[in-house]
Every structure is written in C-alpha cells, then in structure tokens.
Design a protein around this motif. Structure first.
Motif, PDB file in Angstrom:
ATOM      1  N   GLU A   9      -7.745 -46.453 -12.318  1.00  0.00           N
ATOM      2  CA  GLU A   9      -7.022 -45.263 -12.751  1.00  0.00           C
ATOM      3  C   GLU A   9      -5.565 -45.363 -12.278  1.00  0.00           C
ATOM      4  O   GLU A   9      -5.349 -45.845 -11.169  1.00  0.00           O
ATOM      5  CB  GLU A   9      -7.734 -44.023 -12.177  1.00  0.00           C
ATOM      6  CG  GLU A   9      -6.997 -42.724 -12.257  1.00  0.00           C
ATOM      7  CD  GLU A   9      -7.066 -42.086 -13.655  1.00  0.00           C
ATOM      8  OE1 GLU A   9      -7.506 -42.753 -14.598  1.00  0.00           O
ATOM      9  OE2 GLU A   9      -6.649 -40.944 -13.766  1.00  0.00           O
ATOM     10  N   PRO A  10      -4.532 -44.917 -12.991  1.00  0.00           N
ATOM     11  CA  PRO A  10      -4.631 -44.327 -14.322  1.00  0.00           C
ATOM     12  C   PRO A  10      -4.667 -45.389 -15.419  1.00  0.00           C
ATOM     13  O   PRO A  10      -3.884 -46.329 -15.403  1.00  0.00           O
ATOM     14  CB  PRO A  10      -3.342 -43.498 -14.426  1.00  0.00           C
ATOM     15  CG  PRO A  10      -2.364 -44.199 -13.548  1.00  0.00           C
ATOM     16  CD  PRO A  10      -3.156 -44.862 -12.455  1.00  0.00           C
ATOM     17  N   ILE A 159      -3.265 -39.923  -7.850  1.00  0.00           N
ATOM     18  CA  ILE A 159      -2.804 -40.742  -8.991  1.00  0.00           C
ATOM     19  C   ILE A 159      -1.468 -41.405  -8.660  1.00  0.00           C
ATOM     20  O   ILE A 159      -1.264 -42.588  -8.952  1.00  0.00           O
ATOM     21  CB  ILE A 159      -2.732 -39.893 -10.279  1.00  0.00           C
ATOM     22  CG1 ILE A 159      -4.164 -39.545 -10.737  1.00  0.00           C
ATOM     23  CG2 ILE A 159      -1.989 -40.635 -11.392  1.00  0.00           C
ATOM     24  CD1 ILE A 159      -4.271 -38.672 -11.952  1.00  0.00           C
TER      25      ILE A 159
END
Ligand code: NI
Length: 174
Positions: A9-10, A159
């Motif tokens: 991720e991302p 993130i």
C-alpha cells in the motif's frame, strides 16, 4: 515453486474488488501453493491473491504457532454468512502494510461458506484469531484494508510513512 512479490500500500490494485473463481484446476492449485509459500516466507498468517496482484477470490491462512505442525487453509470464493454481535479486538498487521500495527475491533465469531482446494463446497464456524484473520482477508477481496477502520489522521500518517519507505527502497534499487 516460485515466490510471488507482495504488493505494498498505497497501490490502486489493493482497492479493486476481486472476482469469483469459476473452476478449480491444477493452475489454480499451483497459484494457491505459491501464495502459501509466499505467505510462509514473509512470514504472515494470511494472504489474499490481490496482494500478489491477482484479482481472484482466493485466500490462504495458517494460524498455527511456530513450533506446531503447519495447518494451511485454502479458501476459494469465501463468503461470510454470519457475523456475531459480540466483538473482539486484535492487534492487526498486514503483509501489504509492513511495519504498522493497530488494534481493530471485529465480530468475534463468523460463519463461512467456501470452496476448498479440491473444488468441494464447504462451511465452518470460526472464532478467536481465525475469525479475525478470515474477516481481514475477505476484506482484501473487497478492496478494504485494516487501516480503513482507523481515524483519517492515523490512516494518513501510516500511508505517508509507507510512501516514504517505498521511496527509500527505490533509491536502493537505482
Ligand atoms: Ni492483509
């Protein structure tokens, strides 16, 4: 047998909905075996096919402890048919979100319909860590990650750190 790369991720593919599997054949079993080996090597206790870039409704799980006999579970087209009102909290991590953990509250018990490694329809009731693991992995098949249950602030922070980690990895490769 080859190990697969785990997507971090991302990445937009982690937000895609995986598609049902039409038939269980030796190619599919080979993929399941590779997913299992990739999960053991990581190491992790659950892996969804989307995490290796394949949008099929496939999950491998093994929650056996380090010194116990391996107990792999292959779940094809899993469907949660019941979620208890009673909840439990586990500290969750994810192979696609390396180095980050958070306490997540989920239904403590769930019932599952699925197709097994040999193409047979099966069902079982799960509780404890297995119930949490199944729900975490089925979320993957629907494009959901455990960080989606956190506050926007906490999620954005994780993130941001993952993007930074990825950039540092690129530097090494270059
Ligand atoms: Ni995960």
């Amino acid at each position: 047998m080859s190990l697969r790369n785990i997507i971090i991720e991302p990445d937009p593919i982690l937000r895609e909905k995986s598609l049902p599997v039409e038939k269980v054949d030796s190619d599919l079993q080979k993929l399941l075996n590779e997913m299992l080996e990739t999960m053991y090597a990581a190491p992790g206790i659950g892996l969804a096919a989307v995490q290796v870039g394949i949008l099929k409704r496939l999950i491998v799980i093994d929650i056996s402890k380090e010194k116990e006999k391996k107990n792999p579970l292959f779940l094809i087209n899993p469907e949660i048919t019941f979620r208890s009102e009673k909840t439990s909290i586990y500290e969750e991590g994810c192979l696609s979100i390396p180095g980050h953990f958070a306490e997540i509250e989920r239904p403590a018990t769930c019932h599952l319909d699925y197709v097994d490694y040999n193409g047979k329809k099966k069902a079982f009731k799960a509780e404890g860590l297995l119930a949490t693991c199944i729900q975490h992995e089925v979320d993957h098949l629907n494009g959901v990650l455990f960080i989606d249950y956190l506050s926007k602030l906490k999620k954005d922070m994780i993130i941001k750190k993952l993007i930074k980690q990825k950039k540092e990895l690129d530097k090494v490769i270059l």
